[in-house]
Design an enzyme around this catalytic site. Structure first.
Site, PDB file in Angstrom:
ATOM      1  N   HIS A   1       0.850  -1.162  -0.105  1.00 14.86           N
ATOM      2  CA  HIS A   1       0.007  -0.073   0.089  1.00 14.86           C
ATOM      3  C   HIS A   1       0.936   1.410  -0.064  1.00 14.86           C
ATOM      4  O   HIS A   1       2.089   1.447   0.697  1.00 14.86           O
ATOM      5  CB  HIS A   1      -0.784   0.057   1.205  1.00 14.86           C
TER       6      HIS A   1
ATOM      7  N   ASP B   1      -7.835  -5.251  -0.080  1.00 18.31           N
ATOM      8  CA  ASP B   1      -8.440  -6.384  -1.349  1.00 18.31           C
ATOM      9  C   ASP B   1      -8.220  -7.723  -1.138  1.00 18.31           C
ATOM     10  O   ASP B   1      -8.520  -8.480  -1.692  1.00 18.31           O
ATOM     11  CB  ASP B   1      -7.880  -5.595  -2.502  1.00 18.31           C
TER      12      ASP B   1
HETATM   13  C1  SDX Z   1      -6.266   0.030  -3.018  1.00 19.39           C
HETATM   14  O1  SDX Z   1      -4.215   4.627  -1.993  1.00 19.39           O
HETATM   15  C2  SDX Z   1      -5.276   3.727  -1.668  1.00 19.39           C
HETATM   16  O2  SDX Z   1      -5.718   4.172  -0.278  1.00 19.39           O
HETATM   17  C3  SDX Z   1      -5.910   2.848  -1.967  1.00 19.39           C
HETATM   18  C4  SDX Z   1      -7.005   1.824  -1.326  1.00 19.39           C
HETATM   19  C5  SDX Z   1      -8.312   2.710  -1.082  1.00 19.39           C
HETATM   20  O3  SDX Z   1      -9.060   2.286  -0.213  1.00 19.39           O
HETATM   21  O4  SDX Z   1      -8.668   3.495  -1.959  1.00 19.39           O
HETATM   22  O5  SDX Z   1      -6.560   1.497  -0.230  1.00 19.39           O
HETATM   23  C6  SDX Z   1      -7.301   0.797  -2.305  1.00 19.39           C
HETATM   24  O6  SDX Z   1      -5.980   0.328  -4.121  1.00 19.39           O
HETATM   25  C7  SDX Z   1      -5.669  -0.943  -2.353  1.00 19.39           C
HETATM   26  C8  SDX Z   1      -4.078  -1.312  -3.099  1.00 19.39           C
HETATM   27  C9  SDX Z   1      -4.645  -2.724  -3.988  1.00 19.39           C
HETATM   28  N1  SDX Z   1      -3.590  -3.044  -4.936  1.00 19.39           N
HETATM   29  C10 SDX Z   1      -2.924  -3.932  -5.087  1.00 19.39           C
HETATM   30  O7  SDX Z   1      -3.178  -4.750  -3.946  1.00 19.39           O
HETATM   31  C11 SDX Z   1      -1.863  -4.296  -6.189  1.00 19.39           C
HETATM   32  C12 SDX Z   1      -0.471  -4.741  -5.659  1.00 19.39           C
HETATM   33  N2  SDX Z   1       0.113  -3.662  -4.711  1.00 19.39           N
HETATM   34  C13 SDX Z   1       1.087  -2.833  -5.508  1.00 19.39           C
HETATM   35  O8  SDX Z   1       0.831  -2.859  -6.864  1.00 19.39           O
HETATM   36  C14 SDX Z   1       1.369  -1.816  -4.507  1.00 19.39           C
HETATM   37  O9  SDX Z   1       1.763  -2.068  -3.440  1.00 19.39           O
HETATM   38  C15 SDX Z   1       0.696  -0.506  -4.841  1.00 19.39           C
HETATM   39  C16 SDX Z   1       0.303  -0.252  -6.048  1.00 19.39           C
HETATM   40  C17 SDX Z   1      -0.624  -0.695  -3.851  1.00 19.39           C
HETATM   41  C18 SDX Z   1       1.233   0.496  -4.008  1.00 19.39           C
HETATM   42  O10 SDX Z   1       2.593   0.664  -4.456  1.00 19.39           O
HETATM   43  P1  SDX Z   1       3.468   2.071  -4.396  1.00 19.39           P
HETATM   44  O11 SDX Z   1       3.197   2.645  -3.180  1.00 19.39           O
HETATM   45  O12 SDX Z   1       3.370   2.721  -5.793  1.00 19.39           O
HETATM   46  O13 SDX Z   1       5.001   1.171  -4.177  1.00 19.39           O
HETATM   47  P2  SDX Z   1       5.919   0.895  -5.421  1.00 19.39           P
HETATM   48  O14 SDX Z   1       4.996   0.294  -6.571  1.00 19.39           O
HETATM   49  O15 SDX Z   1       6.897   1.754  -5.395  1.00 19.39           O
HETATM   50  O16 SDX Z   1       6.574  -0.399  -4.569  1.00 19.39           O
HETATM   51  C19 SDX Z   1       7.584  -0.267  -3.650  1.00 19.39           C
HETATM   52  C20 SDX Z   1       8.462  -1.520  -3.681  1.00 19.39           C
HETATM   53  C21 SDX Z   1       8.881  -1.944  -5.272  1.00 19.39           C
HETATM   54  O17 SDX Z   1      10.107  -2.703  -4.749  1.00 19.39           O
HETATM   55  P3  SDX Z   1      11.364  -1.945  -4.963  1.00 19.39           P
HETATM   56  O18 SDX Z   1      11.537  -1.511  -6.598  1.00 19.39           O
HETATM   57  O19 SDX Z   1      11.614  -0.872  -4.021  1.00 19.39           O
HETATM   58  O20 SDX Z   1      12.692  -2.992  -4.733  1.00 19.39           O
HETATM   59  O21 SDX Z   1       7.391  -2.451  -3.029  1.00 19.39           O
HETATM   60  C22 SDX Z   1       7.397  -3.475  -4.301  1.00 19.39           C
HETATM   61  C23 SDX Z   1       7.910  -2.898  -5.390  1.00 19.39           C
HETATM   62  O22 SDX Z   1       8.221  -3.861  -6.111  1.00 19.39           O
HETATM   63  N3  SDX Z   1       5.970  -3.809  -4.018  1.00 19.39           N
HETATM   64  C24 SDX Z   1       5.644  -5.107  -4.157  1.00 19.39           C
HETATM   65  C25 SDX Z   1       4.301  -5.229  -4.131  1.00 19.39           C
HETATM   66  N4  SDX Z   1       4.058  -3.811  -3.782  1.00 19.39           N
HETATM   67  C26 SDX Z   1       5.049  -3.022  -3.823  1.00 19.39           C
HETATM   68  N5  SDX Z   1       6.150  -6.215  -4.529  1.00 19.39           N
HETATM   69  C27 SDX Z   1       5.460  -7.386  -4.788  1.00 19.39           C
HETATM   70  N6  SDX Z   1       4.343  -7.472  -4.716  1.00 19.39           N
HETATM   71  C28 SDX Z   1       3.391  -6.330  -4.141  1.00 19.39           C
HETATM   72  N7  SDX Z   1       2.240  -6.331  -4.031  1.00 19.39           N
END
Ligand code: SDX
Length: 449
Positions: free
Chosen positions: A327, A384
């Site tokens: 998140h 989710d």
């Molecule tokens: C919702 O914003 C809100 O409040 C949203 C929400 C709401 O109520 O409105 O809470 C609802 O959208 C919840 C999130 C649902 N999405 C997912 O579950 C999709 C999977 N999660 C990710 O794609 C990710 O965690 C995000 C998009 C939710 C958040 O990502 P960020 O903050 O943009 O962080 P990032 O993508 O820059 O990741 C930071 C690091 C990266 O690794 P590095 O390059 O730094 O080594 O964390 C890793 C990412 O690769 N990472 C993950 C991961 N999420 C982040 N690695 C593997 N699996 C994951 N799920």
């Protein structure tokens, strides 16, 4: 060019400690090429701080750059407070755990939109208004019937919410227009979602009933049939109330920011909400609840090999992400996911359902939370991760999971939009950019290229 931002606290005359006195003006000092600028620091009611850069370009000629806005506040807001490090979520100051336990979705919607909990009389008034406005124009069914079979319900919902303006032209009095539009949206969104489902299955549309509560009406419109009346279960109705309370608002997330930005152009509320629905659809945002179930089903097909999913999620060469994990704000367990996880057990036990996907989800969570990669990246289950299991148990089809999220988030979108239009500083949202394209060049006639 050296740019430094130094938090400087202007001590007032008696030099009192900042943490005790909050009437001090905080400033940040920016030094650019030896020139010093002072920028105001805004301090929120929970002590959050922000450097106010609303005059930065006028003062310095510079802008800031923050792709994804991870470090940028778009507004001040008094609606929802989140503490990502502590896993705190409050609507108008009330912890979401208390609302999930004691409130109803409609009471929570009233709280978010009006800023206070309703009296019993006010709540009854709203329920009567929802009954008065729960039907949709019969001509809308023709729209639904003309979508290609297999259209995604989120695309349909976004289009049909936008179409509401065509059926309900703007009223001259702005205040009355807003009030009636808010009631129409909150009441009709259930009818529109259920109608979309019934028509997609070639079933007879079920109309809302004045004798049913908000959530019970939705379940009845979804699952009642002329041959088999829907067996209303109060525990499922309660589970749906909690489900929608947990989704009701979440600060300036992607879809709420879309509603505020589109609304800043002074377009009607239906269009702004339609934009929010479109933004929520994405698998990184609200579409994740559908993606989680698809991921767990793939793990099931892969013989339950959830460890492979964890390894893939850690592999930077693999675009795969653990859906329902991570998140932008929460760097602790999403408080909503905790409640949703407990609700899975309760709803499945009540319905006497054994869903293997729940077992996979729990094993996957346990393994991920022990894995160094997830620990170092502060990756925990978000709302989710378990929500789809609850929806499956209720009989909601997977492609409608994000529609369920949208219905829950609607009060939050409305509250945030209303707060933006009530803000005296409300202006058209228009971010700047840093241009990195080619410098000026001349047009070359086609035969000379
Ligand atoms: C919702 O914003 C809100 O409040 C949203 C929400 C709401 O109520 O409105 O809470 C609802 O959208 C919840 C999130 C649902 N999405 C997912 O579950 C999709 C999977 N999660 C990710 O794609 C990710 O965690 C995000 C998009 C939710 C958040 O990502 P960020 O903050 O943009 O962080 P990032 O993508 O820059 O990741 C930071 C690091 C990266 O690794 P590095 O390059 O730094 O080594 O964390 C890793 C990412 O690769 N990472 C993950 C991961 N999420 C982040 N690695 C593997 N699996 C994951 N799920």
């Amino acid at each position: 060019m050296t740019v430094l931002i130094l938090p400087t606290i202007q001590q007032d005359s008696d030099n009192s400690d900042f943490t005790q006195r909050r009437d001090m003006m905080e400033k940040a000092t920016l030094i650019i090429d030896g020139k010093t600028y002072e920028l105001p620091v805004v301090v929120g009611s929970e002590g959050e701080k922000a450097i106010d850069i609303s005059n930065l370009r006028r003062m310095t000629g510079l802008i800031t750059l923050d792709p994804g806005y991870a470090n940028t506040g778009s507004c001040t807001s008094s609606i929802t407070f989140m503490d990502g490090e502590k896993g705190i979520l409050r609507y108008r100051g009330i912890p979401v755990e208390q609302l999930a336990e004691h409130s109803s979705f409609i009471e929570t919607a009233y709280l978010l939109i009006n800023g206070v909990l309703p009296t019993r009389e006010q709540l009854n008034e709203v329920s009567v208004l929802f009954n008065d406005h729960s039907l949709v124009h019969e001509d809308m069914q023709i729209f639904y019937q003309n979508f290609p079979r297999g259209s995604h319900p989120m695309g349909i919902l976004s289009a049909m919410v936008n179409a509401l303006r065509s059926f309900y032209p703007e009223l001259p009095a702005f205040g009355e227009e807003i009030n009636i539009t808010v009631i129409r949206l909150l009441s009709k969104v259930r009818t529109m979602a259920a109608m979309s489902y019934k028509i997609s299955r070639g079933h007879k549309v079920v109309y809302p009933r004045p004798d049913l509560s908000y959530c019970a009406n939705f379940l009845n419109m979804m699952f009642d049939t002329p041959v088999k009346p829907y067996p209303m279960d109060k525990d499922l109705v309660q589970a749906l109330n909690v489900f929608w309370i947990l989704h009701a608002d979440h600060e300036q997330n992607c879809s709420t920011s879309a509603v505020r930005l589109v609304g800043s152009g002074r377009v009607n509320l239906y269009a702004a909400i339609s934009a929010g629905i479109a933004a929520l659809w994405g698998p990184l945002h609200g579409g994740a609840n559908q993606a989680v179930i698809e991921m767990l089903s793939d793990i099931q097909k892969d013989g339950g090999n959830f460890r492979r999913a964890i390894e893939r999620a850690k592999d930077k060469k693999d675009a795969f992400r653990l859906m329902g994990f991570g998140h932008r704000v929460y760097k602790a367990y999403d408080p909503r996911a905790k409640i949703m996880k407990k609700m899975c057990d309760k709803v499945l036990a009540k319905l006497n359902i054994k869903d293997p996907l729940l077992d996979f989800a729990k094993e996957l969570e346990a393994a991920a939370l022990k894995d160094d990669y997830f620990i170092e990246h502060n990756l925990y289950p978000n709302i989710d991760f378990y929500s789809g299991i609850v929806l499956r148990a209720m009989g909601i089809p997977t492609n409608m999971f994000t529609v369920m999220f949208a219905i829950g988030r609607l009060p939050g979108w409305i509250a945030q939009w209303k707060e933006s239009i009530d803000d005296p500083k409300w202006k058209l949202g228009r971010p700047r950019q840093i241009y990195t394209g080619p410098k000026e060049m001349q047009y070359i006639p086609i035969d000379e290229r």
